[in-house]
Write a protein that holds these residues in place. Structure first.
Motif, PDB file in Angstrom:
ATOM      1  N   THR A   1      -9.371  -0.913   2.897  1.00  0.00           N
ATOM      2  CA  THR A   1      -8.232  -1.778   2.557  1.00  0.00           C
ATOM      3  C   THR A   1      -6.891  -1.052   2.487  1.00  0.00           C
ATOM      4  O   THR A   1      -5.898  -1.638   2.050  1.00  0.00           O
ATOM      5  CB  THR A   1      -8.470  -2.508   1.213  1.00  0.00           C
ATOM      6  N   HIS A   2      -6.847   0.232   2.907  1.00  0.00           N
ATOM      7  CA  HIS A   2      -5.529   0.881   2.919  1.00  0.00           C
ATOM      8  C   HIS A   2      -5.438   1.924   4.028  1.00  0.00           C
ATOM      9  O   HIS A   2      -5.641   3.111   3.812  1.00  0.00           O
ATOM     10  CB  HIS A   2      -5.191   1.495   1.562  1.00  0.00           C
ATOM     11  N   LEU A   3      -5.081   1.457   5.204  1.00  0.00           N
ATOM     12  CA  LEU A   3      -4.903   2.331   6.368  1.00  0.00           C
ATOM     13  C   LEU A   3      -3.402   2.479   6.612  1.00  0.00           C
ATOM     14  O   LEU A   3      -2.738   1.541   7.055  1.00  0.00           O
ATOM     15  CB  LEU A   3      -5.581   1.723   7.602  1.00  0.00           C
TER      16      LEU A   3
ATOM     17  N   MET B   1       1.306  -5.242   2.907  1.00  0.00           N
ATOM     18  CA  MET B   1       2.589  -4.618   2.595  1.00  0.00           C
ATOM     19  C   MET B   1       2.458  -3.828   1.306  1.00  0.00           C
ATOM     20  O   MET B   1       2.136  -4.380   0.250  1.00  0.00           O
ATOM     21  CB  MET B   1       3.689  -5.680   2.462  1.00  0.00           C
ATOM     22  N   GLU B   2       2.676  -2.512   1.424  1.00  0.00           N
ATOM     23  CA  GLU B   2       2.681  -1.644   0.247  1.00  0.00           C
ATOM     24  C   GLU B   2       4.131  -1.483  -0.181  1.00  0.00           C
ATOM     25  O   GLU B   2       4.929  -0.871   0.529  1.00  0.00           O
ATOM     26  CB  GLU B   2       2.080  -0.270   0.594  1.00  0.00           C
ATOM     27  N   ASN B   3       4.451  -2.038  -1.339  1.00  0.00           N
ATOM     28  CA  ASN B   3       5.818  -2.114  -1.866  1.00  0.00           C
ATOM     29  C   ASN B   3       6.559  -3.291  -1.230  1.00  0.00           C
ATOM     30  O   ASN B   3       6.924  -3.249  -0.052  1.00  0.00           O
ATOM     31  CB  ASN B   3       6.605  -0.817  -1.650  1.00  0.00           C
TER      32      ASN B   3
ATOM     33  N   VAL C   1       5.060  -3.013  -5.702  1.00  0.00           N
ATOM     34  CA  VAL C   1       5.753  -1.801  -6.142  1.00  0.00           C
ATOM     35  C   VAL C   1       5.080  -0.542  -5.579  1.00  0.00           C
ATOM     36  O   VAL C   1       3.918  -0.578  -5.151  1.00  0.00           O
ATOM     37  CB  VAL C   1       5.764  -1.802  -7.710  1.00  0.00           C
ATOM     38  N   HIS C   2       5.842   0.590  -5.562  1.00  0.00           N
ATOM     39  CA  HIS C   2       5.281   1.888  -5.142  1.00  0.00           C
ATOM     40  C   HIS C   2       5.556   2.925  -6.237  1.00  0.00           C
ATOM     41  O   HIS C   2       5.339   2.607  -7.408  1.00  0.00           O
ATOM     42  CB  HIS C   2       5.845   2.292  -3.763  1.00  0.00           C
ATOM     43  N   PHE C   3       6.023   4.120  -5.856  1.00  0.00           N
ATOM     44  CA  PHE C   3       6.168   5.206  -6.842  1.00  0.00           C
ATOM     45  C   PHE C   3       7.162   4.911  -7.965  1.00  0.00           C
ATOM     46  O   PHE C   3       7.048   5.449  -9.048  1.00  0.00           O
ATOM     47  CB  PHE C   3       6.649   6.494  -6.155  1.00  0.00           C
TER      48      PHE C   3
ATOM     49  N   SER D   1      -2.347  -1.992  -6.820  1.00  0.00           N
ATOM     50  CA  SER D   1      -2.264  -0.530  -6.724  1.00  0.00           C
ATOM     51  C   SER D   1      -0.811  -0.091  -6.869  1.00  0.00           C
ATOM     52  O   SER D   1       0.093  -0.763  -6.380  1.00  0.00           O
ATOM     53  CB  SER D   1      -2.812  -0.036  -5.382  1.00  0.00           C
ATOM     54  N   HIS D   2      -0.584   1.029  -7.518  1.00  0.00           N
ATOM     55  CA  HIS D   2       0.754   1.577  -7.805  1.00  0.00           C
ATOM     56  C   HIS D   2       1.470   0.839  -8.931  1.00  0.00           C
ATOM     57  O   HIS D   2       2.515   1.293  -9.403  1.00  0.00           O
ATOM     58  CB  HIS D   2       1.675   1.600  -6.572  1.00  0.00           C
ATOM     59  N   ALA D   3       0.962  -0.312  -9.351  1.00  0.00           N
ATOM     60  CA  ALA D   3       1.627  -1.067 -10.416  1.00  0.00           C
ATOM     61  C   ALA D   3       1.267  -0.465 -11.777  1.00  0.00           C
ATOM     62  O   ALA D   3       0.155   0.038 -11.974  1.00  0.00           O
ATOM     63  CB  ALA D   3       1.199  -2.526 -10.358  1.00  0.00           C
TER      64      ALA D   3
ATOM     65  N   SER E   1      -5.936  -2.032  -3.915  1.00  0.00           N
ATOM     66  CA  SER E   1      -6.355  -1.658  -2.559  1.00  0.00           C
ATOM     67  C   SER E   1      -6.681  -0.176  -2.411  1.00  0.00           C
ATOM     68  O   SER E   1      -7.419   0.205  -1.501  1.00  0.00           O
ATOM     69  CB  SER E   1      -5.281  -2.055  -1.545  1.00  0.00           C
ATOM     70  N   HIS E   2      -6.121   0.677  -3.279  1.00  0.00           N
ATOM     71  CA  HIS E   2      -6.415   2.124  -3.220  1.00  0.00           C
ATOM     72  C   HIS E   2      -6.069   2.754  -4.568  1.00  0.00           C
ATOM     73  O   HIS E   2      -4.923   3.046  -4.851  1.00  0.00           O
ATOM     74  CB  HIS E   2      -5.685   2.802  -2.058  1.00  0.00           C
ATOM     75  N   THR E   3      -7.084   2.956  -5.389  1.00  0.00           N
ATOM     76  CA  THR E   3      -6.870   3.386  -6.776  1.00  0.00           C
ATOM     77  C   THR E   3      -8.059   4.229  -7.252  1.00  0.00           C
ATOM     78  O   THR E   3      -9.152   4.125  -6.706  1.00  0.00           O
ATOM     79  CB  THR E   3      -6.666   2.121  -7.657  1.00  0.00           C
TER      80      THR E   3
ATOM     81  N   PRO F   1      -1.621   8.636 -14.413  1.00  0.00           N
ATOM     82  CA  PRO F   1      -1.043   7.287 -14.527  1.00  0.00           C
ATOM     83  C   PRO F   1      -1.412   6.360 -13.361  1.00  0.00           C
ATOM     84  O   PRO F   1      -1.438   5.139 -13.514  1.00  0.00           O
ATOM     85  CB  PRO F   1       0.469   7.536 -14.540  1.00  0.00           C
ATOM     86  N   ARG F   2      -1.698   6.956 -12.205  1.00  0.00           N
ATOM     87  CA  ARG F   2      -2.005   6.172 -11.000  1.00  0.00           C
ATOM     88  C   ARG F   2      -3.439   5.603 -11.052  1.00  0.00           C
ATOM     89  O   ARG F   2      -3.816   4.745 -10.252  1.00  0.00           O
ATOM     90  CB  ARG F   2      -1.810   7.103  -9.819  1.00  0.00           C
ATOM     91  N   ASN F   3      -4.244   6.105 -11.989  1.00  0.00           N
ATOM     92  CA  ASN F   3      -5.636   5.644 -12.112  1.00  0.00           C
ATOM     93  C   ASN F   3      -5.760   4.623 -13.229  1.00  0.00           C
ATOM     94  O   ASN F   3      -4.893   4.538 -14.095  1.00  0.00           O
ATOM     95  CB  ASN F   3      -6.547   6.841 -12.369  1.00  0.00           C
TER      96      ASN F   3
ATOM     97  N   ALA G   1      -9.209   4.370   1.155  1.00  0.00           N
ATOM     98  CA  ALA G   1      -9.113   5.826   0.952  1.00  0.00           C
ATOM     99  C   ALA G   1      -7.693   6.372   1.044  1.00  0.00           C
ATOM    100  O   ALA G   1      -7.455   7.507   0.676  1.00  0.00           O
ATOM    101  CB  ALA G   1     -10.001   6.553   1.950  1.00  0.00           C
ATOM    102  N   ASP G   2      -6.736   5.541   1.501  1.00  0.00           N
ATOM    103  CA  ASP G   2      -5.367   6.013   1.745  1.00  0.00           C
ATOM    104  C   ASP G   2      -5.325   6.936   2.967  1.00  0.00           C
ATOM    105  O   ASP G   2      -4.585   7.928   2.994  1.00  0.00           O
ATOM    106  CB  ASP G   2      -4.795   6.734   0.512  1.00  0.00           C
ATOM    107  N   TRP G   3      -6.128   6.576   3.983  1.00  0.00           N
ATOM    108  CA  TRP G   3      -6.134   7.337   5.235  1.00  0.00           C
ATOM    109  C   TRP G   3      -4.735   7.349   5.835  1.00  0.00           C
ATOM    110  O   TRP G   3      -4.043   6.332   5.851  1.00  0.00           O
ATOM    111  CB  TRP G   3      -7.102   6.701   6.250  1.00  0.00           C
TER     112      TRP G   3
HETATM  113 ZN   LIG Z   1      -0.185   4.190  -1.943  1.00  0.00          ZN
END
Ligand SMILES: [Zn+2]
Length: 417
Positions: free
Chosen positions: A46-48, A152-154, A179-181, A222-224, A243-245, A254-256, A358-360
């Motif tokens: 779910t995150h390519l 869409m990431e962010n 959201v992202h970083f 994810s990232h939220a 989607s990737h956590t 914090p990301r986990n 996996a954030d490939w």
């Molecule tokens: Zn990400």
């Protein structure tokens, strides 16, 4: 391309038969290996972040590109070797300033990325197909092609004009994360610790959730920040995906997310897709030499962020970064550490609520699972841990497709559990 499910039942029955069978009834098949099972399953990630590579002159989606940890890990030959049928291909935009000109620039960048995804598929109609509904995945994979959902990431490129969400929906977008970083106009980020701007979703973020529900898109937490995830669960009419956590119980970052939030997401029907991003799997300390080289690089670029720099500066930065990586390799996490996160999530919420993102090509990958060609190892491990074929199928795609179906039904106005 896929063998019917009954063949496994036949194998299972054969394995249970008494030893003293009549010679003519002796089974002629050998037990299926993990890699054969893996190849037969519908396998999705779910995150390519691969679309970020499409415009690079030395990248060819049809070629077996030299594998580079974190940035070149997905192409057609690797997908074929790894039994990866497809997944969500990401339109990522780094967070920038919250003003009209920056929103416009981000919108153009996201539209360009969306164009590049469509162009890649158009250029390879025999190998890839755009997917729009939950039913599309199995049909496309059965035809021997790879499945291209878009996410869409962010949501930063949406600016303040929520009508744009539908513009992207019409282009095939079926998953969106606010959201992202850093905090966006929509929500607090898990990693923006300098401020807690909204205590979760902003009022505009609440409207974004409602608009995604209205259109039938999956919402990605994810990232939220945890408070944002709480708000999204409370407001969304359909379950969330992460989607990737990773999981906090294995590495407190914090990301986990912690077990309580994981259970809350699962109780709501949602899914946590485990990532393989080394920096979120365990604390990875650079060697003193690498740290010195990184510090020198920062001095050289005078604190300029590669995320917001102009194209020329960014290219120069990444070229220098490659030199540093070559001279003083970054510390890497391992397949076992990734599996630790995965098994912990499975233990806490069960196989109906866990998958893989996996954030490939976006920083993911570990020693022992450097690119998508290594995915059969995950199936092998899940089998060894005692998970059934049905559970492993849920893990690889059943869960995310269930969420997608729920979003589609909610759009149609049907009741959703
Ligand atoms: Zn990400």
């Amino acid at each position: 391309m896929r063998i019917a499910l009954t063949s496994v039942l036949v194998l299972a029955a054969a394995a249970c038969s008494p030893k003293a069978v009549e010679p003519e009834m002796a089974p002629t098949t050998v037990p299926e290996t993990a890699s054969e099972l893996h190849e037969r399953l519908l396998v999705m990630d779910t995150h390519l972040d691969t679309p970020a590579n499409f415009s690079k002159p030395d990248f060819d989606i049809r070629a077996d590109n030299p594998s580079v940890l974190g940035s070149v890990q997905v192409d057609l030959p690797k997908m074929q070797r790894g039994g990866l049928d497809g997944g969500f291909w990401v339109i990522f935009t780094p967070q920038g300033p919250l003003d009209a000109d920056s929103y416009e620039a981000a919108k153009q960048a996201a539209l360009t990325r969306s164009d590049e995804i469509q162009a890649m598929v158009s250029a390879n109609p025999d190998s890839f197909e755009l997917a729009y509904t939950s039913a599309d995945a199995a049909r496309i994979a059965a035809s021997g092609k790879r499945v291209v959902y878009q996410s869409m990431e962010n949501a930063y490129p949406i600016g303040t004009d929520l009508a744009l969400v539908e513009t992207f929906y019409d282009r095939g977008l079926r998953m969106i994360g606010p959201v992202h970083f850093r905090d966006s106009q929509f929500a607090d980020s898990a990693t923006d610790l300098s401020a807690n701007d909204y205590g979760g979703l902003s009022p505009l973020g609440e409207d974004l959730v409602k608009e995604a529900n209205r259109l039938g898109m999956i919402l990605d937490g994810s990232h939220a920040a945890d408070s944002t995830v709480d708000d999204m669960i409370a407001l969304s009419t359909t379950p969330l995906i992460l989607s990737h956590t990773g999981v906090k119980d294995v590495y407190d970052h914090p990301r986990n997310i912690d077990d309580a939030l994981m259970r809350k997401i699962a109780d709501d029907g949602g899914v946590i897709q485990i990532n393989a991003y080394g920096g979120y799997l365990e604390p990875l300390e650079p060697t003193a030499q690498r740290q010195a080289a990184l510090d020198a690089l920062q001095t050289e670029f005078d604190g300029i962020s590669p995320l917001t720099a102009d194209d020329e500066t960014r290219e120069r930065y990444f070229a220098r970064m490659e030199e540093v990586d070559a001279a003083y390799p970054a510390p890497q996490s391992t397949f076992e550490k990734f599996i630790e996160h995965l098994l912990h999530a499975l233990e806490v919420v069960g196989p109906d609520h866990v998958g893989m993102g996996a954030d490939w090509d976006g920083g993911g990958g570990v020693k022992g699972m450097e690119d998508v060609s290594f995915l059969p190892k995950v199936t092998e491990r899940l089998l060894a841990e005692g998970y059934t074929e049905a559970e492993i199928q849920q893990f690889w795609s059943g869960n995310m497709l269930r969420l997608m179906e729920q979003a589609e039904k909610a759009k149609q106005g049907a009741s959703v559990e």
